[in-house]
Design a protein around this motif. Structure first.
Motif, PDB file in Angstrom:
ATOM      1  N   HIS A 170      57.134  -6.380 -51.245  1.00 55.62           N
ATOM      2  CA  HIS A 170      58.392  -5.746 -51.642  1.00 55.62           C
ATOM      3  C   HIS A 170      59.280  -5.589 -50.409  1.00 55.62           C
ATOM      4  O   HIS A 170      58.890  -4.950 -49.427  1.00 55.62           O
ATOM      5  N   PHE A 171      60.458  -6.175 -50.449  1.00 53.64           N
ATOM      6  CA  PHE A 171      61.413  -6.132 -49.350  1.00 53.64           C
ATOM      7  C   PHE A 171      62.568  -5.203 -49.719  1.00 53.64           C
ATOM      8  O   PHE A 171      63.082  -5.260 -50.838  1.00 53.64           O
ATOM      9  N   PHE A 212      64.138  -3.568 -43.937  1.00 53.94           N
ATOM     10  CA  PHE A 212      64.971  -4.096 -42.862  1.00 53.94           C
ATOM     11  C   PHE A 212      66.356  -3.466 -42.921  1.00 53.94           C
ATOM     12  O   PHE A 212      66.941  -3.289 -43.978  1.00 53.94           O
ATOM     13  N   ALA A 213      66.851  -3.076 -41.752  1.00 49.63           N
ATOM     14  CA  ALA A 213      68.166  -2.458 -41.596  1.00 49.63           C
ATOM     15  C   ALA A 213      68.643  -2.757 -40.190  1.00 49.63           C
ATOM     16  O   ALA A 213      67.884  -3.232 -39.346  1.00 49.63           O
ATOM     17  N   HIS A 214      69.906  -2.464 -39.912  1.00 47.92           N
ATOM     18  CA  HIS A 214      70.447  -2.825 -38.596  1.00 47.92           C
ATOM     19  C   HIS A 214      70.021  -1.839 -37.516  1.00 47.92           C
ATOM     20  O   HIS A 214      69.331  -2.199 -36.564  1.00 47.92           O
ATOM     21  N   VAL A 246      58.881  -1.931 -40.624  1.00 47.50           N
ATOM     22  CA  VAL A 246      60.329  -1.714 -40.560  1.00 47.50           C
ATOM     23  C   VAL A 246      60.902  -2.603 -39.463  1.00 47.50           C
ATOM     24  O   VAL A 246      60.519  -2.497 -38.296  1.00 47.50           O
ATOM     25  N   LEU A 247      61.817  -3.483 -39.846  1.00 44.77           N
ATOM     26  CA  LEU A 247      62.439  -4.431 -38.925  1.00 44.77           C
ATOM     27  C   LEU A 247      63.896  -4.060 -38.705  1.00 44.77           C
ATOM     28  O   LEU A 247      64.648  -3.888 -39.660  1.00 44.77           O
ATOM     29  N   HIS A 265      59.701  -2.092 -35.561  1.00 45.06           N
ATOM     30  CA  HIS A 265      59.861  -3.181 -34.604  1.00 45.06           C
ATOM     31  C   HIS A 265      61.335  -3.567 -34.526  1.00 45.06           C
ATOM     32  O   HIS A 265      61.957  -3.856 -35.538  1.00 45.06           O
ATOM     33  N   THR A 266      61.910  -3.518 -33.318  1.00 47.89           N
ATOM     34  CA  THR A 266      63.291  -3.959 -33.126  1.00 47.89           C
ATOM     35  C   THR A 266      63.289  -5.360 -32.531  1.00 47.89           C
ATOM     36  O   THR A 266      62.425  -5.711 -31.733  1.00 47.89           O
ATOM     37  N   SER A 267      64.289  -6.138 -32.911  1.00 51.79           N
ATOM     38  CA  SER A 267      64.354  -7.538 -32.515  1.00 51.79           C
ATOM     39  C   SER A 267      65.305  -7.748 -31.348  1.00 51.79           C
ATOM     40  O   SER A 267      66.314  -7.056 -31.211  1.00 51.79           O
TER      41      SER A 267
END
Length: 319
Positions: A170-171, A212-214, A246-247, A265-267
């Motif tokens: 589930h995204f 996922f969020a900014h 959480v991305l 985790h931040t990219s």
């Protein structure tokens, strides 16, 4: 004729950084995205900077790629050619043995919310082997109140939140940049929080969840607005799930935190670096002198620890 190796990173004294060719070479080594693979309900992630270390069997039941902060339209000395460095990320994706099923772009697609900036990213991603892209907006994508972003990438009629399912995972795409004040923390708001509560309440607790969020959903550095005010409320709805990842993007560097059942985790960005928390007067594009490249443009491996739900994130430098 110069005897300089074409791959050599050259110091650019005019800009106190590196020249365009050198920057592209560095970006080819640095973190340009991550391949995420779900195998037997376990999420594993591999740095696209180390394609040679991704095993041939790394496909699993589901694979996808995260990219972030393309900042199309940015042209300052920190990176005078974001188009070229974004192409590096696409080339990495296209070099994968098996095409990922989709991509997640975690915001700041554009730099100034201009139509040509959105269109450029959309056009470039058409050359990626993975055609389907799920977006959430960054604060640079809503300078026109989100109109341009929504027209091209919105899945809800607004630059808004949504969810979808892929092969048992589930995204959830969240938006925490609306009404953002300079230097302020991100926020989800009551309407989105209530939507999230209802979205997950009928899921089995064994369902792997990827959010996922900014802006990060944990307090990386509140003094710079690197966090989300009401993230604790959002995460409370996910406490009962066995595996939550959480991305995020926004801070242009790889950081991680494990808290209970949740791995944050931040990219890294495909465009430019930002300073480490507290190591500058404030956040913003950072010119990278040659002698600092080793410490700034790093690479990240994220791997599932057998028998645990949390991801193990390992950072190393490019050389």
């Amino acid at each position: 004729m110069s005897n300089r190796n074409k791959d050599e990173i050259v110091h650019d004294h005019n800009h106190d950084g590196i020249n365009r060719r050198g920057f592209l070479k560095c970006m080819a080594w640095a973190g340009t995205g991550a391949l995420c693979v779900m195998q037997g309900g376990v999420l594993r992630s591999y740095s696209l900077s180390r394609l040679g270390e991704i095993p041939e069997h790394a496909r699993g039941e589901l694979s996808f790629v995260q990219i972030s902060d393309s900042h199309m339209g940015f042209s300052k000395p920190a990176n005078p050619d974001v188009t070229a460095t974004f192409q590096v990320a696409i080339d990495k994706i296209n070099s994968l043995q098996n095409a990922p099923e989709f991509m997640l772009h975690t915001g700041d697609v554009s730099h100034l919310s201009k139509p040509d900036e959105f269109d450029k990213v959309q056009q470039m991603l058409k050359s990626a082997r993975s055609k389907d892209v799920f977006y959430v907006p960054g604060e640079h994508d809503i300078l026109d109140e989100g109109k341009g972003f929504t027209e091209r990438f919105g899945r809800t009629g607004q630059p808004g939140w949504y969810s979808f399912d892929k092969k048992g995972v589930h995204f959830i795409g969240l938006v925490n940049v609306l009404n953002l004040k300079p230097g302020g923390m991100g926020a989800l708001g009551n309407e989105q929080l209530e939507w999230l509560r209802k979205d997950v309440q009928h899921l089995s607790k064994s369902t792997p969840v990827v959010v996922f969020a900014h802006i990060p959903l944990w307090s990386v550095y509140p003094e710079w607005g690197w966090g989300t005010d009401d993230s604790a409320q959002a995460l409370s709805y996910l406490k009962g799930f066995g595996s939550v990842t959480v991305l995020n993007g926004h801070i242009h560097q790889t950081m991680q935190k494990v808290e209970g059942n949740v791995t944050f985790h931040t990219s890294a960005s495909t465009s430019f670096s930002q300073p480490k928390p507290g190591q500058a007067s404030g956040p913003g594009p950072m010119k990278v002198p040659y002698d600092q490249l080793r410490s700034v443009h790093g690479i990240t491996d994220v791997n599932q620890i057998d028998g645990r739900h949390a991801l193990a994130v390992l950072d190393s430098t490019v050389w």
